[in-house]
Every structure is written in structure tokens, then in C-alpha cells.
Design an enzyme around this catalytic site. Structure first.
Site, PDB file in Angstrom:
ATOM      1  N   LYS A 114      19.088  -8.567  58.769  1.00 49.78           N
ATOM      2  CA  LYS A 114      20.418  -8.926  59.293  1.00 49.78           C
ATOM      3  C   LYS A 114      21.466  -8.197  58.503  1.00 49.78           C
ATOM      4  O   LYS A 114      21.273  -7.892  57.324  1.00 49.78           O
ATOM      5  CB  LYS A 114      20.643 -10.439  59.133  1.00 49.78           C
ATOM      6  CG  LYS A 114      21.737 -10.985  60.023  1.00 49.78           C
ATOM      7  CD  LYS A 114      21.200 -11.221  61.407  1.00 49.78           C
ATOM      8  CE  LYS A 114      22.172 -11.914  62.310  1.00 49.78           C
ATOM      9  NZ  LYS A 114      21.476 -12.440  63.489  1.00 49.78           N
TER      10      LYS A 114
HETATM   11  N1  GLU Z   1      21.692 -11.199  66.831  1.00 53.97           N
HETATM   12  C1  GLU Z   1      20.684 -11.665  67.717  1.00 53.97           C
HETATM   13  C2  GLU Z   1      19.874 -12.771  67.064  1.00 53.97           C
HETATM   14  O1  GLU Z   1      20.323 -13.409  66.131  1.00 53.97           O
HETATM   15  C3  GLU Z   1      19.833 -10.559  68.318  1.00 53.97           C
HETATM   16  C4  GLU Z   1      19.060  -9.741  67.339  1.00 53.97           C
HETATM   17  C5  GLU Z   1      18.366  -8.540  67.966  1.00 53.97           C
HETATM   18  O2  GLU Z   1      18.400  -8.383  69.174  1.00 53.97           O
HETATM   19  O3  GLU Z   1      17.807  -7.756  67.195  1.00 53.97           O
HETATM   20  O4  GLU Z   1      18.798 -13.102  67.491  1.00 53.97           O
END
Ligand code: GLU
Length: 424
Positions: A114
Site C-alpha cells: 500500500k
Molecule cells: N485500493 C483497493 C483496495 O484497498 C484496490 C487495490 C488494488 O486494486 O490493487 O482493495
């Protein structure tokens, strides 16, 4: 057991501590060895950068940027980039770990990561957002990559930012590399169905949960907190299934209508009103905190972390909670909700539709062949339904909540993979 327990959670929860508390319970249920416990709890890589950006008025401002790779045991790390004033190290660490568990629960070959930039997107111009996004991409050049760590949108970012990231990364590499990020605009290699994918997963999980509790969607009511991408798509798709969405909210306030809000009208209003539902006239204004404690069948918290904690969990009246956001229920609140018999479909399952379709986008980019919307939606629903059933049976096998069952499945999968791969 020999591993060190996480510190007891303070009253105002920290998302990383909340994540660790659940991980710890799952590890104990699985009888994880101390070695594997220590590997899985420690993020693989934590990067912090400072981005000096020229603002529109000519001044320079320095923004903090983060990328945490929690795990790359199952595959390249995957996870969004958040632009928000609340971004801090522990939040990014928790969100990265949740991505590891999320990818494992839905059975896609990714680890978890993240990123984030501490900034307020609403007070930045498009040019400032572009410079921050490009600077972040350059600063993270050695971290991200189509085979190593693949960013995506999260709170405060969307297809526009993903296009800038893909372009900047491609420039540095000297060739077009679509698969370095997902959630791109469709013309730039984005997948059909990616925009609504997280909301679709929330809807699929809500319908499955209602089925388990013998609630007919056509006579069910629902309240949705958060009217961004996830909340508004979840609301729209639930309405398609006959559910009455009686309350919605965003940062500006909350609205209630007993016989159901016209969600299409609310979305149209938001789209023409700077992205907020402030001033929406199709329903009555209510106190935003009271949305969470409405007497509804389904509550969908789709805004941010820790909105349900030990202070308000006792007042929740919903029959079930389907977590559209990451970490909306603190670990302290878990126990209270469980005692009250409220079924909680946890974030790492309920909002996994987004990363699932990100995976489909990555496959399409790598094969150079685009899928139809029908294929994307059908496979997304299939992945989510199968993960839901697996988690639901684990609740029986281990006699635990849906949350702990999901962690057990995820931790077990990552642990087993680690055992095969081994360390140094
Ligand atoms: N930000 C989204 C999540 O928390 C999507 C992450 C992604 O598609 O890699 O799941």
C-alpha cells in the site's frame, strides 16, 4: 505459545494494532510456529520519501510519501495509493497487510502493499495533483514495477492518477508498460468493470449474507456510509437487486428516506456538485453519526477506518455489516458485535472485488487482449462467491466469526506458501 502478543489496544484504535489483533487470533487458531508468525507479521519493505512540489502560486511544498510492501510471498505485492491528510506510517502498514490477507482470501497470486501521500486532494488543483503523482512515481521507481509491486487507486486517487503513474513509469523505462498499475482509464489499458468492481463485490457479499440469514433482498433495507466510488456503486447495485437504500452519507453530511433514496438521482447530483451530496434535496438531512445506528438489515460502512469502535458498537442495530471500507470496525468492536449476533462480512472479503478485477486488468495488459464487461463481471462474482462460501464454512469448522475465519484462510495460505518457499 512463544510469540509476543500484540500490545493491548488503546481506546482509540490504531489500524495496525487492529490488524495485528486479528492476525494473532488466527495464528493461535492455526497453531502457527513462532518463526512463521514473525515472518508474516513483519512488513518486507517500508519506504518513506519527501516530495518537494511546486505549487500553482510558485511556492514549494514538501509532501510525505509512503509505500509499504507487507508481503511478496504469494506474488508481486498489490495495493492502492491513498491521497489523504490522515495518511501515516501505521495506517499504510495496516492497509498493506490487509492487502496480503485480501489477495489470499480471494485466491489471487499477489502479496500485499500500500502507498500514500499525506495531502488534501480537495484543496489541490489538477496540476498540483499531477506533479505530486509523477514525483511519487519517480521516487518509488525502484519499488514499483509490473512484476514486483503494482499500485492501484484508493481513497483520493482514481483512473486519472493511475494514467499519470503509468505514463511516468513508462517514460523512465523508455517504453509503454501498461501493467505497472491497475485501475487505469479504459482507453489506456484499464479493464471494463474495474470502476464498479469494489461495489460489485460488496453487493455480492451482502446478497450472500442475506441468503445465509434468510433475508429476502426485495424486502431488505440498507444504510451506506460513504458515497465515493465504493459506497455509491454498492448502493446502486444493491438497489438493482431490490434492496431499499434508506440512508447515505459523505464527509458533508447524511440523508435518510424511509421508503428508499433514489440512488441514481443522488449519484447524478454528486457528479454535478463537485463530488459531494451536500445540499441533496431527495431525502431528509440526518446526523451522520446516527446513520451507523439505524435499524436496517444491512449496514455498509464504505468510508474509512475505525468508524465503528467500542464507543458505538453497542448501539448498532443492523442485522449485518458488510465492510466496503478497509478496517471500518476496530478490533475492540468485533467482540461487541459478535456478542450482539451481528454478522460482519469483513473488509478482506467484502471489498476484495476491486483487487480481483485489478488482477483481471493485469492479466489483460500482459496478454494484450481485452475482456468483455460480461466476462469481467461474471468472473468477479464467481471469485467473490467462492471466497464467501469458503469463509462461511470456516466459521463452522473453527467456530469463529466471519472475520476470524477469513484471517484463518488467508494466514494459512500465506504460511503454507512460505513454508514451501523457505527463507535464507
Ligand atoms: N485500493 C483497493 C483496495 O484497498 C484496490 C487495490 C488494488 O486494486 O490493487 O482493495
Amino acid at each position: 505459545m512463544a510469540y509476543i502478543e500484540p500490545a493491548p489496544i488503546r481506546d482509540k484504535s490504531n489500524p495496525f494494532e487492529s490488524m495485528m489483533e486479528r492476525f494473532h487470533i488466527a495464528a493461535e487458531k492455526l497453531g502457527l510456529s513462532e518463526e512463521v508468525y514473525n515472518v508474516l507479521k513483519s512488513p518486507t519493505k517500508e519506504v518513506k520519501v519527501h516530495l518537494p512540489i511546486t505549487m500553482d502560486d510558485g511556492s514549494k511544498q514538501v509532501f510525505k510519501g509512503y509505500r509499504v510492501i507487507h508481503s511478496n510471498i504469494l506474488g508481486p505485492s498489490k495495493g492502492g495509493v491513498r491521497f489523504d491528510l490522515g495518511v501515516h506510517t501505521d495506517e499504510v502498514k495496516a492497509l498493506a497487510a490487509w492487502m496480503t490477507w485480501k489477495c489470499a482470501v480471494v485466491d489471487i497470486p499477489y502479496g500485499g502493499g500500500k502507498g500514500g501521500v499525506k495531502c488534501d486532494p480537495r484543496s489541490l488543483s489538477a496540476g498540483e495533483m499531477e506533479r505530486i503523482t509523477r514525483a511519487y512515481t519517480v521516487a518509488m521507481k525502484d519499488v514499483i514495477g509490473p512484476e514486483t509491486d503494482i499500485p492501484a487507486p484508493d481513497m483520493g486517487t482514481g483512473p486519472r492518477e493511475m494514467a499519470w503513474m503509468m505514463d511516468e513509469y513508462s517514460k523512465m523505462e523508455g517504453r509503454t508498460i501498461h501493467s505497472v498499475v491497475t485501475g487505469k482509464p479504459v482507453v489506456l489499458g484499464g479493464s471494463l468493470g474495474r470502476e464498479e468492481a469494489t461495489g460489485r463485490g460488496v453487493m455480492v457479499c451482502a446478497i450472500k449474507a442475506m441468503e445465509k440469514r434468510s433475508i429476502d433482498p426485495a424486502s431488505a433495507t440498507c444504510a451506506v456510509q460513504g458515497f465515493g466510488n465504493v459506497g455509491s456503486w454498492a448502493a446502486r447495485l444493491l438497489v438493482e437487486k431490490g434492496v431499499k437504500v434508506v440512508a447515505i452519507s459523505d464527509k458533508s453530511g447524511a440523508f435518510y428516506k424511509a421508503d428508499g433514496i433514489d440512488i441514481e438521482a443522488a449519484i447524478e447530483y454528486r457528479n454535478n456538485n463537485n463530488g459531494t451530496i451536500e445540499g441533496f434535496s431527495g431525502a431528509e438531512n440526518i446526523d451522520p453519526d446516527s446513520l451507523l445506528t439505524l435499524d436496517v438489515d444491512v449496514l455498509v460502512p464504505a468510508a474509512m477506518e475505525d468508524v465503528i469502535d467500542a464507543n458505538n458498537a453497542h448501539d448498532i442495530k443492523a442485522r449485518m455489516i458488510v465492510e466496503g471500507a478497509n478496517g471500518p470496525v476496530s478490533a475492540n468492536a468485533d467482540k461487541i458485535l459478535q456478542e450482539k449476533g451481528i454478522m460482519v462480512v469483513p473488509d478482506i472479503l467484502a471489498n476484495a472485488g476491486g483487487v480481483t478485477v485489478s488482477y483481471f486488468e493485469w492479466i489483460q495488459n500482459r496478454t494484450g487482449y481485452g475482456w468483455t464487461r460480461e466476462r469481467v463481471n461474471m468472473r468477479c462474482e464467481r471469485f467473490l462467491k467462492s471466497a464467501f462460501e469458503k469463509v462461511f464454512s470456516a466459521t463452522k469448522e473453527y467456530d469463529v466469526s466471519m472475520r476470524i475465519a477469513a484471517y484463518i484462510i488467508a494466514v494459512d495460505k500465506v504460511a503454507k506458501t512460505y513454508m514451501f518457499r523457505g527463507g535464507f
